[in-house]
Write an enzyme that holds these catalytic residues in place. Structure first.
Site, PDB file in Angstrom:
ATOM      1  N   ASP A   1       4.933  19.887   1.246  1.00  0.00           N
ATOM      2  CA  ASP A   1       3.743  18.808   0.869  1.00  0.00           C
ATOM      3  C   ASP A   1       2.439  19.579   1.253  1.00  0.00           C
ATOM      4  OD1 ASP A   1       2.693  16.495   0.132  1.00  0.00           O
ATOM      5  OD2 ASP A   1       2.735  15.454   1.919  1.00  0.00           O
ATOM      6  N   GLY A   2       1.305  19.293   0.454  1.00  0.00           N
ATOM      7  CA  GLY A   2      -0.073  19.802   0.909  1.00  0.00           C
ATOM      8  C   GLY A   2      -0.616  20.641  -0.090  1.00  0.00           C
TER       9      GLY A   2
ATOM     10  N   ASN B   1       6.853  10.915  -8.356  1.00  0.00           N
ATOM     11  CA  ASN B   1       5.940  12.008  -8.811  1.00  0.00           C
ATOM     12  C   ASN B   1       5.535  11.903 -10.103  1.00  0.00           C
ATOM     13  OD1 ASN B   1       6.978  14.831  -6.212  1.00  0.00           O
ATOM     14  ND2 ASN B   1       5.114  13.006  -6.304  1.00  0.00           N
TER      15      ASN B   1
ATOM     16  N   LEU C   1       9.207   9.885   5.245  1.00  0.00           N
ATOM     17  CA  LEU C   1      10.002  10.635   4.543  1.00  0.00           C
ATOM     18  C   LEU C   1       9.920  10.845   2.857  1.00  0.00           C
ATOM     19  CD1 LEU C   1      13.303   9.244   6.257  1.00  0.00           C
ATOM     20  CD2 LEU C   1      12.366  11.695   6.329  1.00  0.00           C
TER      21      LEU C   1
HETATM   22  C1  IPE Z   1       6.769  14.299  -1.576  1.00  0.00           C
HETATM   23  O1  IPE Z   1       5.569  14.488  -1.449  1.00  0.00           O
HETATM   24  C2  IPE Z   1       7.557  14.874  -2.516  1.00  0.00           C
HETATM   25  C3  IPE Z   1       7.528  16.057  -2.640  1.00  0.00           C
HETATM   26  C4  IPE Z   1       7.051  17.134  -1.506  1.00  0.00           C
HETATM   27  C5  IPE Z   1       8.016  16.747  -3.670  1.00  0.00           C
HETATM   28  P1  IPE Z   1       4.507  13.596  -1.994  1.00  0.00           P
HETATM   29  O2  IPE Z   1       3.073  13.997  -1.927  1.00  0.00           O
HETATM   30  O3  IPE Z   1       4.824  12.947  -3.427  1.00  0.00           O
HETATM   31  O4  IPE Z   1       4.557  12.262  -1.113  1.00  0.00           O
HETATM   32  P2  IPE Z   1       3.548  11.111  -0.613  1.00  0.00           P
HETATM   33  O5  IPE Z   1       3.093  10.585  -1.927  1.00  0.00           O
HETATM   34  O6  IPE Z   1       2.597  11.702   0.230  1.00  0.00           O
HETATM   35  O7  IPE Z   1       4.425  10.183  -0.028  1.00  0.00           O
HETATM   36  C1  IPE Z   2       3.628  18.895  -2.806  1.00  0.00           C
HETATM   37  O1  IPE Z   2       2.247  18.983  -2.741  1.00  0.00           O
HETATM   38  C2  IPE Z   2       3.964  19.164  -4.258  1.00  0.00           C
HETATM   39  C3  IPE Z   2       4.516  18.039  -4.873  1.00  0.00           C
HETATM   40  C4  IPE Z   2       4.849  16.716  -4.451  1.00  0.00           C
HETATM   41  C5  IPE Z   2       5.049  18.364  -6.279  1.00  0.00           C
HETATM   42  P1  IPE Z   2       1.211  17.736  -3.090  1.00  0.00           P
HETATM   43  O2  IPE Z   2       0.988  18.095  -4.779  1.00  0.00           O
HETATM   44  O3  IPE Z   2       1.710  16.559  -2.738  1.00  0.00           O
HETATM   45  O4  IPE Z   2      -0.092  17.993  -2.292  1.00  0.00           O
HETATM   46  P2  IPE Z   2      -0.976  16.894  -1.678  1.00  0.00           P
HETATM   47  O5  IPE Z   2       0.036  16.329  -0.948  1.00  0.00           O
HETATM   48  O6  IPE Z   2      -1.720  16.107  -2.906  1.00  0.00           O
HETATM   49  O7  IPE Z   2      -1.946  17.813  -0.878  1.00  0.00           O
HETATM   50 MG    MG Z   3       1.667  15.290  -1.105  1.00  0.00          MG
END
Ligand code: IPE
Ligand code: IPE
Ligand code: MG
Length: 261
Positions: free
Chosen positions: A40-41, A88, A215
């Site tokens: 994430d991030g 997503n 989670l």
């Molecule tokens: C969780 O991250 C899903 C993946 C890392 C693929 P998200 O960025 O989608 O989760 P939320 O929205 O912060 O819960």
């Molecule tokens: C995780 O990074 C990758 C996916 C969920 C596909 P994010 O796209 O959720 O990045 P943030 O959380 O918006 O920074």
């Molecule tokens: Mg994210």
């Protein structure tokens, strides 16, 4: 237990350690068999640098490649990584399309790594919901790597734990209706065998990057007794050293599984 790592390769890969990590502090006999990662991030990493979110996803691919190699070097049996959740799809269409293209492109580019390191690819998630050509590429990659036994990479794409449990429930009920399954015989193993992760050990260590404490619908069943490590790093900044920090942390825990020691 994990396969014993090739020490020479491991030392070379982990040379030039930062001050706070040392390979020698790791107990190689007590590594987690299965490490699971919520990557994430990516978006925040890019935004903080004045870049488009897509650049964060591209940089995230490099972190995943490094983490796969590090896990192979350590002798980890299974690495699972959350790449795209069933939630997503709510993101802007251009970002969803970009991610689907990135999965295709990355898969094609990284196949040599799977062959070289003998990594088996397993997609966990609802593949029926993916674009046809991506699904076909994943299926081909899974077939091509099916016999590899150094490590399994379980990549979660269009994965949602509630969706997984719903699918399992439906499959179990069909078997009961077809009289091939006796309801009285249904136990925890029956349910586990109907999940996308069938055959994989439960994760012993879960890492989530970017400091988030949730989670997000990942592996609800499988994480029942998993140790968590929340990394403050955005996923594109995650590297082999932060993986070691997560494992040190795991090795310092007293795992009681409900009992008394
Ligand atoms: C969780 O991250 C899903 C993946 C890392 C693929 P998200 O960025 O989608 O989760 P939320 O929205 O912060 O819960
Ligand atoms: C995780 O990074 C990758 C996916 C969920 C596909 P994010 O796209 O959720 O990045 P943030 O959380 O918006 O920074
Ligand atoms: Mg994210």
């Amino acid at each position: 237990m994990s396969a014993s790592p090739d020490l020479e390769k491991l030392r070379t890969f982990y040379a030039d350690a930062p001050d706070d990590v040392s390979l020698d502090a790791l107990d190689l006999g007590r590594l987690p068999r299965h490490i699971s990662i919520i990557m994430d991030g990516n978006g925040r990493w890019a935004t903080a640098r004045g870049l488009d979110r897509s650049k964060g996803h591209a940089a995230g691919v490099d972190s995943l490649r490094e983490t796969i190699t590090a896990s192979v070097r350590l002798g980890i049996e299974c690495l699972s990584a959350y790449a795209f959740s069933t939630e997503n799809w709510k993101r802007p269409r251009h970002e969803v399309e970009l991610l689907m293209r990135l999965f295709s492109k990355t898969l094609a580019k990284e196949m040599p790594l799977f062959h070289q390191e003998h990594v088996r690819l397993k997609i966990i998630g609802d593949m029926d919901g993916l674009p046809k050509s991506l699904r076909a590429s994943f299926e081909r990659a899974m077939e091509e790597t099916a016999s590899y036994d150094v490590m399994t990479l379980a990549l979660a794409v269009n994965y949602g734990a509630r969706d997984e449990l719903t699918h399992a429930m439906r499959a179990i009920v069909s078997e009961v209706q077809a009289a091939s399954l006796d309801p009285e015989s249904i136990d925890e193993d029956t349910l586990a065998a109907h999940l996308y992760t069938a055959g994989l050990p439960d994760p012993e260590l879960l890492v989530r990057t970017s400091g988030e404490l949730r989670l997000s619908n990942f592996l609800l069943w499988q994480l029942a007794y998993t140790e968590f490590y929340i990394s403050p790093l955005m996923w594109p900044d995650f590297d082999r050293w932060e993986l070691l920090r997560a494992i040190y942390s795991f090795q310092s825990r007293d795992r009681r599984f409900g009992g008394v020691k």
